[in-house]
Design a protein around this motif. Structure first.
Motif, mmCIF file in Angstrom:
data_model
loop_
_atom_site.group_PDB
_atom_site.id
_atom_site.type_symbol
_atom_site.label_atom_id
_atom_site.label_comp_id
_atom_site.label_asym_id
_atom_site.label_seq_id
_atom_site.Cartn_x
_atom_site.Cartn_y
_atom_site.Cartn_z
ATOM 1 N N THR A 130 21.190 71.641 40.367
ATOM 2 C CA THR A 130 21.377 71.715 38.918
ATOM 3 C C THR A 130 20.161 72.350 38.261
ATOM 4 O O THR A 130 19.051 72.286 38.779
ATOM 5 C CB THR A 130 21.594 70.317 38.296
ATOM 6 O OG1 THR A 130 20.469 69.499 38.582
ATOM 7 C CG2 THR A 130 22.855 69.658 38.824
ATOM 8 N N CYS A 131 20.372 72.926 37.108
ATOM 9 C CA CYS A 131 19.288 73.561 36.351
ATOM 10 C C CYS A 131 18.316 72.486 35.872
ATOM 11 O O CYS A 131 18.727 71.462 35.311
ATOM 12 C CB CYS A 131 19.874 74.319 35.162
ATOM 13 S SG CYS A 131 18.626 75.054 34.074
ATOM 14 N N LEU A 158 24.110 74.855 39.220
ATOM 15 C CA LEU A 158 23.637 76.220 39.441
ATOM 16 C C LEU A 158 24.663 77.007 40.241
ATOM 17 O O LEU A 158 25.272 76.473 41.166
ATOM 18 C CB LEU A 158 22.311 76.201 40.213
ATOM 19 C CG LEU A 158 21.130 75.575 39.484
ATOM 20 C CD1 LEU A 158 19.961 75.403 40.433
ATOM 21 C CD2 LEU A 158 20.736 76.411 38.286
ATOM 22 N N ASP A 159 24.840 78.281 39.883
ATOM 23 C CA ASP A 159 25.690 79.153 40.681
ATOM 24 C C ASP A 159 24.795 79.982 41.600
ATOM 25 O O ASP A 159 23.593 79.743 41.693
ATOM 26 C CB ASP A 159 26.590 80.025 39.794
ATOM 27 C CG ASP A 159 25.811 80.979 38.894
ATOM 28 O OD1 ASP A 159 24.616 81.249 39.158
ATOM 29 O OD2 ASP A 159 26.418 81.489 37.938
ATOM 30 N N THR A 174 23.544 82.759 41.299
ATOM 31 C CA THR A 174 22.564 83.626 40.640
ATOM 32 C C THR A 174 21.385 82.836 40.066
ATOM 33 O O THR A 174 20.627 83.377 39.268
ATOM 34 C CB THR A 174 23.225 84.451 39.513
ATOM 35 O OG1 THR A 174 23.704 83.551 38.507
ATOM 36 C CG2 THR A 174 24.370 85.303 40.039
ATOM 37 N N TRP A 175 21.217 81.588 40.485
ATOM 38 C CA TRP A 175 20.129 80.755 39.948
ATOM 39 C C TRP A 175 18.779 81.398 40.224
ATOM 40 O O TRP A 175 18.636 82.221 41.094
ATOM 41 C CB TRP A 175 20.211 79.341 40.502
ATOM 42 C CG TRP A 175 19.815 79.186 41.934
ATOM 43 C CD1 TRP A 175 20.609 79.365 43.032
ATOM 44 C CD2 TRP A 175 18.527 78.852 42.441
ATOM 45 N NE1 TRP A 175 19.911 79.138 44.184
ATOM 46 C CE2 TRP A 175 18.613 78.823 43.851
ATOM 47 C CE3 TRP A 175 17.303 78.552 41.859
ATOM 48 C CZ2 TRP A 175 17.531 78.515 44.664
ATOM 49 C CZ3 TRP A 175 16.233 78.244 42.673
ATOM 50 C CH2 TRP A 175 16.347 78.222 44.056
ATOM 51 N N CYS A 225 18.702 79.755 30.823
ATOM 52 C CA CYS A 225 17.577 78.857 30.523
ATOM 53 C C CYS A 225 16.242 79.510 30.865
ATOM 54 O O CYS A 225 15.270 79.350 30.132
ATOM 55 C CB CYS A 225 17.724 77.535 31.278
ATOM 56 S SG CYS A 225 18.953 76.429 30.552
ATOM 57 N N THR A 253 16.366 77.061 37.903
ATOM 58 C CA THR A 253 16.983 77.214 36.589
ATOM 59 C C THR A 253 18.135 78.198 36.634
ATOM 60 O O THR A 253 18.199 79.067 37.498
ATOM 61 C CB THR A 253 15.967 77.731 35.543
ATOM 62 O OG1 THR A 253 15.487 79.010 35.940
ATOM 63 C CG2 THR A 253 14.809 76.769 35.354
ATOM 64 N N CYS A 254 19.025 78.063 35.658
ATOM 65 C CA CYS A 254 20.059 79.081 35.479
ATOM 66 C C CYS A 254 19.403 80.248 34.737
ATOM 67 O O CYS A 254 18.353 80.087 34.108
ATOM 68 C CB CYS A 254 21.249 78.510 34.712
ATOM 69 S SG CYS A 254 20.905 77.978 33.022
ATOM 70 N N GLU A 258 22.957 71.747 34.084
ATOM 71 C CA GLU A 258 24.255 72.273 34.499
ATOM 72 C C GLU A 258 24.180 72.690 35.967
ATOM 73 O O GLU A 258 23.108 73.062 36.451
ATOM 74 C CB GLU A 258 24.651 73.475 33.632
ATOM 75 C CG GLU A 258 24.977 73.114 32.201
ATOM 76 C CD GLU A 258 26.211 72.241 32.079
ATOM 77 O OE1 GLU A 258 27.205 72.499 32.789
ATOM 78 O OE2 GLU A 258 26.172 71.287 31.285
ATOM 79 N N TRP A 279 16.255 74.321 45.547
ATOM 80 C CA TRP A 279 17.633 74.021 45.131
ATOM 81 C C TRP A 279 17.976 72.568 45.464
ATOM 82 O O TRP A 279 18.544 71.854 44.646
ATOM 83 C CB TRP A 279 18.596 74.995 45.820
ATOM 84 C CG TRP A 279 19.992 74.892 45.319
ATOM 85 C CD1 TRP A 279 20.534 75.555 44.266
ATOM 86 C CD2 TRP A 279 21.044 74.082 45.854
ATOM 87 N NE1 TRP A 279 21.849 75.207 44.114
ATOM 88 C CE2 TRP A 279 22.186 74.297 45.081
ATOM 89 C CE3 TRP A 279 21.123 73.188 46.918
ATOM 90 C CZ2 TRP A 279 23.397 73.653 45.328
ATOM 91 C CZ3 TRP A 279 22.325 72.548 47.170
ATOM 92 C CH2 TRP A 279 23.445 72.784 46.375
#
Length: 69
Positions: free
Chosen positions: A21-22, A29-30, A32-33, A59, A55-56, A27, A15
């Motif tokens: 970011t993804c 990441l929340d 749940t990435w 994606c 990644t998200c 974007e 992370w």
């Protein structure tokens, strides 16, 4: 080692490496990435943090088992 990256330390390192970011859409990441294999697991049979990307979910699903060199 299994198919998923379960080490909290490794996940946190991934992370940080991707700046939260993804790796694909860039974007933020929340919570749940997903840790995604850059080279699909089906080809390597290995899970190594150095060969993964943050990644998200959308994606990661879109990429699926593809790999572009």
């Amino acid at each position: 080692m299994g198919r998923t990256l379960t080490s909290k330390h490794d996940r946190h390192s991934l992370w940080i490496y991707y700046n939260g970011t993804c790796a694909i859409c860039q974007e933020p990441l929340d919570s749940t990435w997903e840790a995604d294999h850059i080279k699909p697991f089906r080809l390597t049979g290995e899970t190594n943090v150095h060969d993964m990307q943050a990644t998200c979910g959308p994606c990661n699903r879109k990429k699926g088992g593809s790999f572009n060199e």
